[in-house]
Design an enzyme around this catalytic site. Sequence first.
Site, PDB file in Angstrom:
ATOM      1  N   HIS A 521       0.821  -1.222   0.000  1.00 44.57           N
ATOM      2  CA  HIS A 521       0.000   0.000   0.000  1.00 44.57           C
ATOM      3  C   HIS A 521       0.853   1.270   0.000  1.00 44.57           C
ATOM      4  CE1 HIS A 521       0.533   0.164   4.470  1.00 44.57           C
ATOM      5  NE2 HIS A 521       0.493   1.444   4.217  1.00 44.57           N
ATOM      6  N   ASP A 570      -0.905  -7.356   1.714  1.00 44.41           N
ATOM      7  CA  ASP A 570      -0.238  -6.050   1.619  1.00 44.41           C
ATOM      8  C   ASP A 570       1.283  -6.221   1.610  1.00 44.41           C
ATOM      9  OD1 ASP A 570       0.344  -3.385   1.686  1.00 44.41           O
ATOM     10  OD2 ASP A 570      -0.356  -3.037   3.735  1.00 44.41           O
ATOM     11  N   SER A 671       4.935   1.773   7.796  1.00 38.59           N
ATOM     12  CA  SER A 671       4.417   0.679   6.964  1.00 38.59           C
ATOM     13  C   SER A 671       5.553  -0.039   6.260  1.00 38.59           C
ATOM     14  CB  SER A 671       3.462   1.238   5.909  1.00 38.59           C
ATOM     15  OG  SER A 671       2.312   1.740   6.519  1.00 38.59           O
TER      16      SER A 671
END
Length: 746
Positions: A521, A570, A671
């Site tokens: 993402h 992801d 992330s």
Amino acid sequence: MGFSVCWSMWAALLLCPLYMGVSVLCEVFCDEENMSMEGGHYTLTKKLVYGSMLIYHCPEGYYPNPASTRLCQKSGTWSPPPHIRRPQKCKMIECPNPLVLESGTVSPLQMQYFVNNKTTYECYSGYTLCGSSSRVCQPNGKWSGGTPICRHDSGGENRCADPGIPAGARRSGSSFGIDDKVTYRCDEGLNLVGSKERVCQESGQWTGTEPKCYYKHTYDTALEVTEAFGSAIRESLQLAAPIDYTDQEGKKITVDKAGKLNIYIAMDISDSIEEDQFNKARNAVKKLITKVSSFAVSPNYEIIFFASDVLEVVNIIDFSGEKRKTLEQVLDDLDNFNYGDRENVGTNLNLAFKTILERMAIQKQRNETLFKEVHHVLIFFTDGAYNMGGRPEDTVAKIRETVYMNTKEERDQYLDIYVFGVGSEIFDEDIQPLVTKRDNEDHYFKLKDGAKLEETFDKIIDESKVVGLCGLHRNYDHDTADTIRVRYPWMARIGITHEDESYGKCMGSLVTPRFILTAAHCFKFTDTADKIKIKIGKNQVLTGSRLILHPNFNIKAKEKEGINEFYDYDVALIELKNDVDISIDTRPICIPCTKETSGALRLVGEEITCKQQEELLLKKIILKKSVSCHMIRTGKVVRISGAMPNLSSRIRGKIVLAWLLRDNVACKGDSGGALFKNYDDYRTIQVGLISWGTKNLCPDGNNDVKQESDDDSRDFHINLFKVVPFLKKYLGDDTRDYAPLQFLDK
Ligand SMILES: *[C@@H]1O[C@H](CO)[C@@H](O)[C@H](O)[C@H]1NC(C)=O
Ligand SMILES: *[C@@H]1O[C@H](CO)[C@@H](O)[C@H](O)[C@H]1NC(C)=O
Ligand SMILES: *[C@@H]1O[C@H](CO)[C@@H](O)[C@H](O)[C@H]1NC(C)=O
Ligand SMILES: *[C@@H]1O[C@H](CO)[C@@H](O)[C@H](O)[C@H]1NC(C)=O
């Protein structure tokens, strides 16, 4: 001088003569008067009672003289006794005489050379200088650099190069043809360490190692020991490491050599080593064997502590048969060993060697075929002042016979005997005959004290020589910019310039020298690999050449079900233009279901499955994750249980591993960071990847401020075990120009 309490007490006075020598009833104390030292101080190991050792301490650049220690004896006197004429004081450390250069000049000319004194060396014309042209006297009593040698330009008829003359030494023999011999001796007051005699071989190399002249106060620095012992022990470990080769049909075969390496560790705990020194020594042994295990070898261990007798902590016979002792059990045994209140006044070095000889004999008798294949490494720590049990040389000779089986030439590499002499009471000349003699490899080390041992062993892994090992890192208990890089050498920072010129940041991990693993993402549909910059290590900045998102990743996949953002799968891989340079601060992390990870977990054999790795890795539920704000956070993993109903629909996907409950949450920009587990302190295995969180608790623009979690804050992580086919497809691809990872078959 000495007196005993009983003499000064009436009641005891009567008893005392009858029980002379029984220390319980007639406790003897040594006298502290007149024991002080000019320029330094002393400490006592057991106050002033019998068996206590008085140890003198001087500032750096100085050493205690004439004695470095004194022992309180039964009679209440010190041994050696203080000298009235030669008062105890701290003397300046000297380096051995450098004025031994042949065919050249040394300046300045001095009678003595002290710490920080510098010397320079020049050769007469027709000669070339090899070694150091300038040397500084160091606080350990040695010259910096290497022995300067003036070599004749023509070289002449000689097969071997001029071996030079080390500072403080004399050499006899000045022809260097095949079979020519040179012998060395040291000036008075100095001991020779290394080879007394060297012979020129047909290969043009001298036998043995360069001799060195040591004062009593000369010792090896941690760095010197690290380099010399590290390179020697690595040789042994590499012999014992599993090897991969491809057979005629192209099938890969791993030869596992578990149990083909015996390591015998013997540690002197006689009174001459203080109790806190004992604990340090124990930690050093633990560090050593843990480090050894990071080479993916599984040695058998014998660990003994010795003084006047021998205490066996780990018996090597427990490693034979089906139930081999594990590393954890060995470490537990060491922890549980209690130093206790021992009256170990003697040092029976011979008995320690005898114990090892006996263990060898048992193994040899049980299965001589097997014994023949085993490499034996003996590592002794002693203060050297052995005073009972006789000379160990004969026992060492028997150990050699046992291993060599009359064929020393062939079986020479099956035995290594290392001795670490600790403290200044060590008698170099007594210990020298015990160690293994090998060309260009030192087996005898002299340490000032045991304090630096643990650090030394921490560094014996030379990063450049173990490039292939994933997840290897240094272990420090504090974080600074420098320690962070070597603790987490796989950690990568990713910057992406999107098509609209906006800029995004993520974290990632190096999983092979060519690939970074991160979150899908982080990228927009229009992003291209060349717009991705990766920072890793101290200053490597790399550009992507290929961006691969997991094919099933689709953030809008469940929009119809009312889930606006859906984060299953992801994961993404970034292929780099070139391999990164692997070094101490840049090294890949291990990932699930690879053979490399089996090695790190010390799961050996062809039958290891992914499931076994998963069970082992997820058994204990404390994991760590790397985030930019605080680098590493520890969290307790709680499995998804629907405890937060309004979230459960979003996490219905099977990929999500867990959330971290009431823990420091990750921040925006974290992330793609790794959720990982350390194994054995030295290997790191990534098990998950930071995907998304329910709340952004980090203040905007300042991710370095620690934020407390609240009841609703949860971070979610992708379970790497669930995306192995994706990882394998790219990282395991053996048709490309990069080295593939070896994935397990099932
Ligand atoms: C300590 O030194 C002083 C002066 O040299 C001497 O008189 C005294 O006897 C010494 N004490 C002991 C216990 O040796
Ligand atoms: C050598 O070291 C001693 C002691 O530190 C010092 O006094 C002396 O000046 C030094 N000599 C030279 C030439 O640097
Ligand atoms: C002895 O060791 C060899 C080599 O590991 C093995 O093949 C053999 O079966 C062993 N013999 C016995 C009696 O255990
Ligand atoms: C989620 O549930 C908690 C209580 O369980 C509630 O306070 C919160 O408002 C809910 N959040 C959403 C987005 O519905």
